[in-house]
Design a protein around this motif. Structure first.
Motif, short mmCIF file in Angstrom:
data_model
loop_
_atom_site.label_atom_id
_atom_site.label_comp_id
_atom_site.label_asym_id
_atom_site.label_seq_id
_atom_site.Cartn_x
_atom_site.Cartn_y
_atom_site.Cartn_z
N LYS A 301 -3.58 13.43 -3.11
CA LYS A 301 -3.56 14.15 -1.85
C LYS A 301 -4.63 13.64 -0.90
O LYS A 301 -4.37 13.47 0.31
CB LYS A 301 -3.76 15.64 -2.10
CG LYS A 301 -3.78 16.49 -0.84
CD LYS A 301 -4.01 17.97 -1.15
CE LYS A 301 -4.08 18.79 0.12
NZ LYS A 301 -4.37 20.23 -0.16
N LEU A 318 3.17 2.29 0.87
CA LEU A 318 3.38 3.58 1.52
C LEU A 318 3.43 3.39 3.04
O LEU A 318 2.81 2.47 3.59
CB LEU A 318 2.26 4.56 1.16
CG LEU A 318 2.17 4.99 -0.31
CD1 LEU A 318 0.94 5.84 -0.53
CD2 LEU A 318 3.43 5.73 -0.74
N SER A 319 4.09 4.28 3.71
CA SER A 319 4.20 4.19 5.17
C SER A 319 2.87 4.53 5.82
O SER A 319 1.99 5.15 5.21
CB SER A 319 5.27 5.16 5.67
OG SER A 319 4.84 6.51 5.49
N ASP A 320 2.72 4.14 7.06
CA ASP A 320 1.50 4.46 7.80
C ASP A 320 1.29 5.97 7.86
O ASP A 320 0.15 6.45 7.77
CB ASP A 320 1.58 3.89 9.23
CG ASP A 320 1.49 2.37 9.25
OD1 ASP A 320 1.08 1.79 8.22
OD2 ASP A 320 1.82 1.77 10.29
N ARG A 321 2.36 6.71 8.00
CA ARG A 321 2.26 8.17 8.07
C ARG A 321 1.75 8.74 6.76
O ARG A 321 0.89 9.63 6.74
CB ARG A 321 3.63 8.77 8.43
CG ARG A 321 3.65 10.30 8.48
CD ARG A 321 2.65 10.84 9.49
NE ARG A 321 2.69 12.29 9.56
CZ ARG A 321 1.73 13.03 10.10
NH1 ARG A 321 0.64 12.45 10.62
NH2 ARG A 321 1.83 14.35 10.15
N GLU A 322 2.27 8.24 5.65
CA GLU A 322 1.83 8.73 4.34
C GLU A 322 0.35 8.44 4.12
O GLU A 322 -0.41 9.30 3.64
CB GLU A 322 2.68 8.10 3.24
CG GLU A 322 4.11 8.62 3.19
CD GLU A 322 4.98 7.84 2.23
OE1 GLU A 322 5.68 8.47 1.40
OE2 GLU A 322 4.96 6.58 2.29
N LEU A 323 -0.06 7.25 4.45
CA LEU A 323 -1.48 6.90 4.29
C LEU A 323 -2.35 7.71 5.24
O LEU A 323 -3.46 8.13 4.89
CB LEU A 323 -1.68 5.40 4.54
CG LEU A 323 -1.14 4.45 3.48
CD1 LEU A 323 -1.31 3.00 3.91
CD2 LEU A 323 -1.83 4.68 2.14
N SER A 324 -1.85 7.95 6.43
CA SER A 324 -2.62 8.72 7.41
C SER A 324 -2.86 10.15 6.94
O SER A 324 -3.96 10.70 7.12
CB SER A 324 -1.88 8.72 8.76
OG SER A 324 -2.57 9.51 9.71
N LEU A 325 -1.86 10.76 6.32
CA LEU A 325 -2.03 12.13 5.81
C LEU A 325 -3.10 12.19 4.73
O LEU A 325 -3.90 13.13 4.67
CB LEU A 325 -0.69 12.65 5.28
CG LEU A 325 0.38 12.97 6.33
CD1 LEU A 325 1.71 13.32 5.64
CD2 LEU A 325 -0.07 14.13 7.23
N ILE A 326 -3.12 11.18 3.86
CA ILE A 326 -4.14 11.12 2.81
C ILE A 326 -5.52 10.96 3.44
O ILE A 326 -6.49 11.63 3.05
CB ILE A 326 -3.82 9.96 1.85
CG1 ILE A 326 -2.57 10.29 1.04
CG2 ILE A 326 -5.00 9.67 0.92
CD1 ILE A 326 -2.02 9.11 0.26
#
Length: 365
Positions: A301, A318-326
């Motif tokens: 997370k 992983l997508s930029d969005r997925e990495l950004s959320l982390i």
């Protein structure tokens, strides 16, 4: 309160992690109206690599050539201090500890910022030059950069009466999201001084992924890397990065990697300051696994754990969005729990929790 600290360095971050930590804590102390004298031996390898930084108000940075040069001055300083620290890797550690223990300073602390290294050397029968000859029994409180079983070993091996963790932290004013630089752009970065015991993991988690992703750019920042390091066409290097450039280094990376030194990984509960720096900058974090990690970040997370090159490649897919959320979750966790201000409050609380007599004298209650 007035603090007296005998430490390794605050003048240079070259080849050490102490300077950046102390600077953040000294700034937090100044904001809480404490005063500090920090005694640092003027070592040539630091005097030639000094960083540009502003000494906070109320902080006296005392450089000296020989301990005898400052003995009388430090004795007077200790006479008006509330709390005094001797610390690991201080070049004059035994002499500084003896001066503190012979003084009438109300609260005498020892802070080991390198506990796994200290204990690993002792367990191997090697001398530890910065430790007091009589161990740590004379100190009111022994602080450790490492928690877990290291605390009981400090008591069993070195006689610490009270041992408590004071984990790493970040200066959130210095480390924050910033605009990237083209020349520092990378898919994956790694910031750290070269260490032989870290090299196998670095080759698995950084060099091998670079080989598997030849069209992506990988970037190492640090010092003391040997000529025979396995450089690749897509693996680039920038020599020692002063702390002021850490934010742009991290923020120019799509993700950054943490690799824990062998002794730290063995003991666990020893988060690198680089983790908190990168998180505060909003950069997605990949790290090797070690016991206690979940006490600082939630795997999956707030941080991604990797044990192989394939894990790294999968994380980078992983997508930029997925990495950004982390990254956003890790930044929130860091600013809520892992800043220099939080650690200073923890330190003050630890001091107040000591036996009533010591607490009253030290804190002026």
């Amino acid at each position: 309160m007035h603090f007296v600290i005998f430490g390794l360095t605050i003048s240079s971050s070259w080849g050490n992690g102490h300077a950046t930590l102390w600077r953040g804590l000294l700034k937090a102390m100044a904001r809480r109206n404490h005063t500090v004298t920090f005694y640092e031996r003027d070592a040539p390898y630091y005097s030639s690599t000094r960083d540009q930084w502003t000494i906070p108000p109320g902080v006296n940075h005392r450089l000296y050539d020989r301990f005898e040069e400052i003995r009388s001055e430090a004795t007077i300083d200790l006479g008006r201090a509330d709390i005094a620290f001797a610390t690991s890797y201080c070049p004059d550690g035994p002499a500084a500890a003896a001066l503190i223990l012979d003084s009438r300073v109300p609260l005498r602390l020892y802070y080991d910022l390198d506990t796994p290294v200290t204990l690993d050397a002792l367990n191997s029968g090697l001398p530890v030059d910065y430790l007091p000859a009589g161990g740590l029994a004379g100190f009111d409180l022994v602080l450790s950069y490492t928690g877990g079983r290291a605390l009981s070993e400090l008591q069993d091996r070195l006689g610490a009466r009270t041992a408590a963790p004071l984990y790493g932290w970040v200066d959130s004013e210095t480390h924050a999201p910033t605009a990237p630089q083209t020349e520092l752009r990378s898919t994956l970065s790694y910031l750290g001084t070269y260490a032989a015991d870290r090299q196998p993991a670095l080759e698995e988690l950084f060099v091998r992924p670079a080989r598997q992703l030849p069209h992506e750019r990988f970037l190492i920042g640090g010092a003391q890397y040997p000529n025979d390091f396995p450089w690749l066409n897509n693996l680039f290097f920038v020599r020692h990065m002063p702390p002021a450039l850490h934010p742009v280094f991290f923020c120019s990376s799509r993700a950054t990697l943490n690799v824990t030194r062998r002794a730290m990984a063995t003991y666990g509960f020893c988060p690198s300051g680089r983790l908190f720096e990168a998180a505060a900058c909003g950069t997605p974090l990949l790290t090797d696994r070690w016991e206690g990690l979940e006490s600082f970040f939630s795997p999956g997370k707030e941080i991604l754990t990797v044990t192989s090159a394939e894990d790294v490649v999968q994380a980078l897919s992983l997508s930029d969005r997925e990495l950004s959320l982390i990254a956003e979750a890790a930044r929130e966790r860091t600013l809520t729990h892992h800043t220099a201000e939080h650690r200073l409050v923890e330190l003050e609380t630890l001091c107040q929790s000591l036996p009533r007599g010591q607490q009253t004298m030290a804190l002026g209650a």
